[in-house]
Structure formats: structure tokens, C-alpha cells
Design a protein around this motif. Sequence first.
Motif, short mmCIF file in Angstrom:
data_model
loop_
_atom_site.label_atom_id
_atom_site.label_comp_id
_atom_site.label_asym_id
_atom_site.label_seq_id
_atom_site.Cartn_x
_atom_site.Cartn_y
_atom_site.Cartn_z
N GLY A 8 -1.23 -6.52 0.18
CA GLY A 8 -1.12 -5.07 -0.58
C GLY A 8 -0.71 -4.07 0.31
N ALA A 60 -4.16 -6.67 -5.91
CA ALA A 60 -2.94 -6.72 -6.83
C ALA A 60 -2.81 -5.04 -7.38
CB ALA A 60 -3.35 -7.37 -7.99
N GLY A 95 0.81 -3.26 -6.82
CA GLY A 95 1.56 -2.69 -7.99
C GLY A 95 1.92 -1.27 -7.98
N SER A 135 1.84 -8.79 -7.25
CA SER A 135 0.52 -8.46 -7.40
C SER A 135 0.04 -9.58 -8.24
CB SER A 135 0.56 -7.44 -8.54
OG SER A 135 1.13 -6.11 -7.97
#
Length: 244
Positions: free
Chosen positions: A213, A85, A89, A64
Motif C-alpha cells: 500500500g 487495503a 485504495g 486493495s
Amino acid sequence: MADRGERQPAPAPAGWTSGVVRDALGVGLATGAYGVSFGALAVAAGLSAGQAVALSALMFTGASQFALVGVLGAGGSALGAAATATLLGTRNGLYGLRLASLLHVRGPLRLLAAHLTIDESAAMALGRRDPGTARWAFWATGVAVFAFWNAATLAGALGADALGDPTALGLDAAAPAAFVALLLPLLRGRGDVGLALGAGALALVLTSLLPGGLPVLGVGAVALVVGLCLPGRRRPPLPEGTAR
């Protein structure tokens, strides 16, 4: 005294403590090399050394962090960087669901356990059959990675000018290589190996198509569905003493 019919957990082998600590330090050192790269990249993306160190201490989830500074370095907005991020995460929350019944933490200690729930600590814990050894592996690895990662971030941020391009030194490959080494012992059959190879290939394809992501989340969802549908897949046994 326990009833004769009650199953007792097998005793941990002699020297298990030193073995777990040795493994944890090895993972911490490998991840620390990755931290040097992050510190340098963060400064190159426009962050100060203090901001880079704060990210490592407070966010403490390497992928992240790299996603955040990558978006900022490419000229993206702070909101876009934070969203990317956060997406990346979310996998730590899935680790937490699996580790909750194993760690048995209560009160403020839950916050510390949550902060140390990362790829490496989860892999080290879930790779152990004995619950006591698994808990020790989680804490030892989490603390080791936190210490080395933050120290390396500071070194990389302060020495960014002297380091040059961190990717040219191959430092960005240190942590992925360490995680692959942790993953290999968990692949115990052809189905596991095939699933891992397929997930890796899908990740390469999605990385070129989706924003940062999303590839990790997409591959994780597909791997979960495929893994549950494979013939012969059984629910993993719960640690001793946990309710079913």
C-alpha cells in the motif's frame, strides 16, 4: 440560439459509441482474467467462496483486494490487512477529484459513480478529449469491469482446487498489462515517458522496502511533485461548460 462567438463542443465522430463499448469490453475481459486469480488466491488465503465474491462486489478495487488476501495469507491480522487495503485504495479518491467535474453526477448516482471509479474506468475517461465520449467511456468501462471481475472471482473461487497456483499461469499479470496499455496513449512527450519510467523504477525499489500500500502512495506523491515541477507542464483543460 447560441451566440456566434460561443464555442461549441466538437461533435463526436461517427461510430464512437461502438468503439468505446468495444474498448470497454476488451478491458473488462482482461481484468476478468485477473479476477480468476483473485478468487483462487482468496480461497487459498482462507476465505470462503462467498467471502471472496462479497469482497469483489463491495470493495471492487483489485489491488486493495489482493493486498488484503496477501496479508491474510501471510498470517497477518485482519486489522493489518484492512489497513493495507485502505492505504492502497486511497488512489481512487484522487481519481474521483479529477472525474467529478467531468461526470456531473448528482444524488444517488454519485454513489454508483464512486463505486465504479477504478484505475481502468478513470484511464478510459481521462484519455478521451470529448467530454461526452469520456463520460460514456467511464460508465461503459466501469460496468464491464464490474461484471467480468465479479464473474471471474466466482469462477476462480469455485475452481480454486482445479486451478492450482494462479500465479504460475500468469493470471496475476493480466490487469497490470491492461492498465499499461491504457496508460501508453497518454504519454505524449519525453517528459511523460521519463516520468512514467522513473515512477516504475521507484515502485520496484519501494516494494522491497515498504509494506503493501505504501509504495503506490509514495510513488504517486513523488510523481505528482516531479510532474508539476517539469518545465512546460500546463494545467490540463477542463471539460466544456465547467467553471474555472
